[in-house]
Design a protein around this motif. Sequence first.
Motif, PDB file in Angstrom:
ATOM      1  N   ASP A  42      17.698  15.559 -26.723  1.00  0.00           N
ATOM      2  CA  ASP A  42      18.928  15.796 -25.953  1.00  0.00           C
ATOM      3  C   ASP A  42      18.957  14.995 -24.655  1.00  0.00           C
ATOM      4  O   ASP A  42      20.014  14.792 -24.065  1.00  0.00           O
ATOM      5  CB  ASP A  42      19.014  17.293 -25.648  1.00  0.00           C
ATOM      6  N   GLY A  43      17.789  14.550 -24.184  1.00  0.00           N
ATOM      7  CA  GLY A  43      17.721  13.723 -22.982  1.00  0.00           C
ATOM      8  C   GLY A  43      17.558  14.483 -21.696  1.00  0.00           C
ATOM      9  O   GLY A  43      17.879  13.965 -20.618  1.00  0.00           O
ATOM     10  N   TYR A  44      17.028  15.713 -21.784  1.00  0.00           N
ATOM     11  CA  TYR A  44      16.829  16.503 -20.568  1.00  0.00           C
ATOM     12  C   TYR A  44      15.949  15.740 -19.574  1.00  0.00           C
ATOM     13  O   TYR A  44      14.929  15.170 -19.928  1.00  0.00           O
ATOM     14  CB  TYR A  44      16.175  17.839 -20.925  1.00  0.00           C
ATOM     15  N   ARG A  45      16.384  15.720 -18.310  1.00  0.00           N
ATOM     16  CA  ARG A  45      15.736  15.048 -17.186  1.00  0.00           C
ATOM     17  C   ARG A  45      15.877  13.529 -17.222  1.00  0.00           C
ATOM     18  O   ARG A  45      15.245  12.827 -16.432  1.00  0.00           O
ATOM     19  CB  ARG A  45      14.269  15.476 -17.042  1.00  0.00           C
ATOM     20  N   SER A  46      16.721  13.011 -18.110  1.00  0.00           N
ATOM     21  CA  SER A  46      17.120  11.610 -17.971  1.00  0.00           C
ATOM     22  C   SER A  46      18.275  11.545 -16.979  1.00  0.00           C
ATOM     23  O   SER A  46      18.875  12.565 -16.621  1.00  0.00           O
ATOM     24  CB  SER A  46      17.530  11.010 -19.316  1.00  0.00           C
ATOM     25  N   ALA A  47      18.599  10.342 -16.508  1.00  0.00           N
ATOM     26  CA  ALA A  47      19.621  10.190 -15.466  1.00  0.00           C
ATOM     27  C   ALA A  47      21.013  10.468 -16.027  1.00  0.00           C
ATOM     28  O   ALA A  47      21.366  10.005 -17.118  1.00  0.00           O
ATOM     29  CB  ALA A  47      19.570   8.779 -14.891  1.00  0.00           C
ATOM     30  N   ASN A  48      21.795  11.232 -15.274  1.00  0.00           N
ATOM     31  CA  ASN A  48      23.171  11.510 -15.682  1.00  0.00           C
ATOM     32  C   ASN A  48      23.985  10.230 -15.791  1.00  0.00           C
ATOM     33  O   ASN A  48      23.846   9.304 -14.983  1.00  0.00           O
ATOM     34  CB  ASN A  48      23.853  12.436 -14.669  1.00  0.00           C
ATOM     35  N   ASP A  49      24.852  10.198 -16.813  1.00  0.00           N
ATOM     36  CA  ASP A  49      25.888   9.172 -16.975  1.00  0.00           C
ATOM     37  C   ASP A  49      25.353   7.780 -17.290  1.00  0.00           C
ATOM     38  O   ASP A  49      26.115   6.813 -17.262  1.00  0.00           O
ATOM     39  CB  ASP A  49      26.786   9.091 -15.722  1.00  0.00           C
ATOM     40  N   LEU A  50      24.077   7.654 -17.606  1.00  0.00           N
ATOM     41  CA  LEU A  50      23.511   6.323 -17.865  1.00  0.00           C
ATOM     42  C   LEU A  50      23.089   6.117 -19.320  1.00  0.00           C
ATOM     43  O   LEU A  50      22.681   5.017 -19.685  1.00  0.00           O
ATOM     44  CB  LEU A  50      22.305   6.074 -16.949  1.00  0.00           C
ATOM     45  N   ASP A  51      23.187   7.156 -20.144  1.00  0.00           N
ATOM     46  CA  ASP A  51      22.854   7.032 -21.567  1.00  0.00           C
ATOM     47  C   ASP A  51      21.453   6.471 -21.748  1.00  0.00           C
ATOM     48  O   ASP A  51      21.244   5.442 -22.407  1.00  0.00           O
ATOM     49  CB  ASP A  51      23.892   6.160 -22.291  1.00  0.00           C
TER      50      ASP A  51
END
Length: 414
Positions: free
Chosen positions: A223-232
């Motif tokens: 799901d991408g938890y703790r990746s940067a918002n809005d940067l995919d």
Amino acid sequence: MFRIKASSRSLTVAIGALLLALLGAVQPVAAGSRPRPSAGDPPGRWVGTWAAALAAAVDNGCADCTIRDVVHTTIGGVAVRVRLSNRYGTAALPVRHTTVALPVVSDSPQVAPGTLREVTFHGVAAVTIPPGGTVVSDPVALTVPPARDLLVTTFTPGYATPMSYHPLAVQHSFFARGADAADATGAAAFPETTTAWHFVSGVDVAGSGARGAVVALGDSITDGYRSANDLDHRWPDILAGRILVSPPGHRFGVLNAGISGNRVLLDGGSAGEAALKRLDQDVFAQPGVRTVIVLEGINDIQQTPHQLDPAKITAGLAEIVQRSHAHGLRVLGGTLTPFEGCSCYTTPEEETRQAVNTWIRTAGVFDAVVDFDAVVRDPADAHRMLPAYDSGDHLHPGDTGYAAMGSAIDLSLL
């Protein structure tokens, strides 16, 4: 608020009618069933370019709500259709108005000039989705580029049922209360933001030239938890970017079916139904799906109630493979990543993780293995994530770690 002139709306309807004739009308989809092509829609024409696994329903108090969901394509096409879901609603969901458009810039609700399109269902704008149901729109004439944001806007009059949603979008979307703003083109029409996706469960394209779609079935790490918002920067996004530079005949849409907190064996409220229960909706129903990458099981181990018997987890994973094979799909198994240093870590849990990983690598159940554990672990301590890849909680990678994971998948395995 800005509205399309009657002449523009008529042109949109005419173009839509032409696409219906060329591509075939699209039927509503019952819960758990795969969208089937009509007589005029040859198999393989529609391929998923984006998806979100809806996890639960939320009552956010938004009445007469217009939601402009920002989604990100993986492959492009010359026509688009959207899937709207009332999967966890407790009553019928009326959707009066839906549009699609390209944004003027990424992560903005402002529409690029000339790209707003009306969306219809069986030729009419309004549709009512029964509890547990999903509907697929008619084809929409819009050239959708690959790796580009797309705006999917829905207006739901009144307040009929809690909204089915994907809680962790790692992406800002926009909404307005009290009026239909689905055909607004300016950003000012959407004064509020959300970091969840509501109602929209998928976007498909035609004319992509893609071989099909890859579904990433997983938990918060997918799901991408703790990746940067809005940067995919989720690992499936990295994989999608690599696929796009492949020759046209080797391209796939990449569909993210990760839900934060998800487990193989147990349901989890906002963490969604167990992976075994959601296969029909989130994997088998995806248009054009050919391959599944499974990265599940760490939450069965580290969350309460803890599942410390590796045989139960591996039996669940084996069932996922067996059912996927029955649908003609190829299945890649991802090893579980290390989490020593996390507050949730214990030695018995680590022993279970290692046992599950040994089975994934050696049992021969999966068609191929993606050894995510080997990619992100610290060579000096195999129980820990490499510090450069660690988001800081010692369980989830950060952007650099997700990039390493997405870059580690052999594209020939797809």
